[in-house]
Design a protein around this motif. Sequence first.
Motif, PDB file in Angstrom:
ATOM      1  N   GLN A  70      77.133  57.957  -5.320  1.00  0.00           N
ATOM      2  CA  GLN A  70      78.550  57.627  -5.229  1.00  0.00           C
ATOM      3  C   GLN A  70      78.807  56.205  -5.719  1.00  0.00           C
ATOM      4  OE1 GLN A  70      79.461  58.456  -1.125  1.00  0.00           O
ATOM      5  NE2 GLN A  70      80.486  60.386  -1.648  1.00  0.00           N
ATOM      6  N   MET A  71      77.908  55.289  -5.381  1.00  0.00           N
ATOM      7  CA  MET A  71      78.050  53.907  -5.823  1.00  0.00           C
ATOM      8  C   MET A  71      77.896  53.822  -7.342  1.00  0.00           C
ATOM      9  SD  MET A  71      78.668  50.804  -4.895  1.00  0.00           S
ATOM     10  CE  MET A  71      78.441  50.839  -3.141  1.00  0.00           C
ATOM     11  N   ALA A  72      76.953  54.559  -7.907  1.00  0.00           N
ATOM     12  CA  ALA A  72      76.766  54.558  -9.363  1.00  0.00           C
ATOM     13  C   ALA A  72      77.983  55.139 -10.059  1.00  0.00           C
ATOM     14  CB  ALA A  72      75.499  55.336  -9.741  1.00  0.00           C
ATOM     15  N   TYR A  73      78.565  56.222  -9.497  1.00  0.00           N
ATOM     16  CA  TYR A  73      79.746  56.838 -10.079  1.00  0.00           C
ATOM     17  C   TYR A  73      80.946  55.901  -9.976  1.00  0.00           C
ATOM     18  CZ  TYR A  73      83.485  60.199 -10.926  1.00  0.00           C
ATOM     19  OH  TYR A  73      84.585  60.835 -11.443  1.00  0.00           O
ATOM     20  N   TRP A  74      81.098  55.219  -8.863  1.00  0.00           N
ATOM     21  CA  TRP A  74      82.210  54.306  -8.665  1.00  0.00           C
ATOM     22  C   TRP A  74      82.140  53.136  -9.634  1.00  0.00           C
ATOM     23  CZ3 TRP A  74      82.270  49.200  -6.666  1.00  0.00           C
ATOM     24  CH2 TRP A  74      83.538  48.706  -6.390  1.00  0.00           C
ATOM     25  N   ARG A  75      80.930  52.698  -9.970  1.00  0.00           N
ATOM     26  CA  ARG A  75      80.759  51.572 -10.880  1.00  0.00           C
ATOM     27  C   ARG A  75      80.862  51.965 -12.354  1.00  0.00           C
ATOM     28  NH1 ARG A  75      75.736  48.349  -8.028  1.00  0.00           N
ATOM     29  NH2 ARG A  75      76.944  47.532  -6.302  1.00  0.00           N
ATOM     30  N   THR A  76      80.891  53.270 -12.646  1.00  0.00           N
ATOM     31  CA  THR A  76      80.988  53.709 -14.032  1.00  0.00           C
ATOM     32  C   THR A  76      82.385  53.398 -14.555  1.00  0.00           C
ATOM     33  OG1 THR A  76      79.447  55.500 -13.564  1.00  0.00           O
ATOM     34  CG2 THR A  76      80.754  55.695 -15.578  1.00  0.00           C
ATOM     35  N   PRO A  77      82.505  52.629 -15.625  1.00  0.00           N
ATOM     36  CA  PRO A  77      83.833  52.236 -16.106  1.00  0.00           C
ATOM     37  C   PRO A  77      84.634  53.381 -16.724  1.00  0.00           C
ATOM     38  CG  PRO A  77      82.115  51.342 -17.532  1.00  0.00           C
ATOM     39  CD  PRO A  77      81.439  52.023 -16.392  1.00  0.00           C
ATOM     40  N   SER A  78      84.000  54.439 -17.157  1.00  0.00           N
ATOM     41  CA  SER A  78      84.727  55.519 -17.829  1.00  0.00           C
ATOM     42  C   SER A  78      85.381  56.513 -16.869  1.00  0.00           C
ATOM     43  CB  SER A  78      83.765  56.278 -18.747  1.00  0.00           C
ATOM     44  OG  SER A  78      82.743  56.892 -17.996  1.00  0.00           O
ATOM     45  N   TYR A  79      85.170  56.371 -15.584  1.00  0.00           N
ATOM     46  CA  TYR A  79      85.751  57.356 -14.664  1.00  0.00           C
ATOM     47  C   TYR A  79      87.164  56.944 -14.406  1.00  0.00           C
ATOM     48  CZ  TYR A  79      86.659  55.890  -9.809  1.00  0.00           C
ATOM     49  OH  TYR A  79      87.204  55.392  -8.670  1.00  0.00           O
TER      50      TYR A  79
END
Length: 79
Positions: A70-79
């Motif tokens: 979840q932390m990796a997904y939250w930090r992804t700029p393209s989301y």
Amino acid sequence: TGGAVSVAAKTVDVDWPTLFEKSALAKSLLSKGEALTAVGSAASQPIAVSGGQYAATFGTQVRELKRKYQMAYWRTPSY
């Protein structure tokens, strides 16, 4: 003036490691090391793992992986 000490000093042909191995100091240090090893081995206890072969339960592992992704997904700029 300004000459290196190694140029001015005479060479000494001594095998320092062999000289140390034969010395009383080396024998003393070896016996102290063996004594410390024996004391440490006697005082240490094996790590007890309760349950199974893993340190954490399955639920704990799933929770931590979910938080990590979840932390990796939250930090992804393209989301």
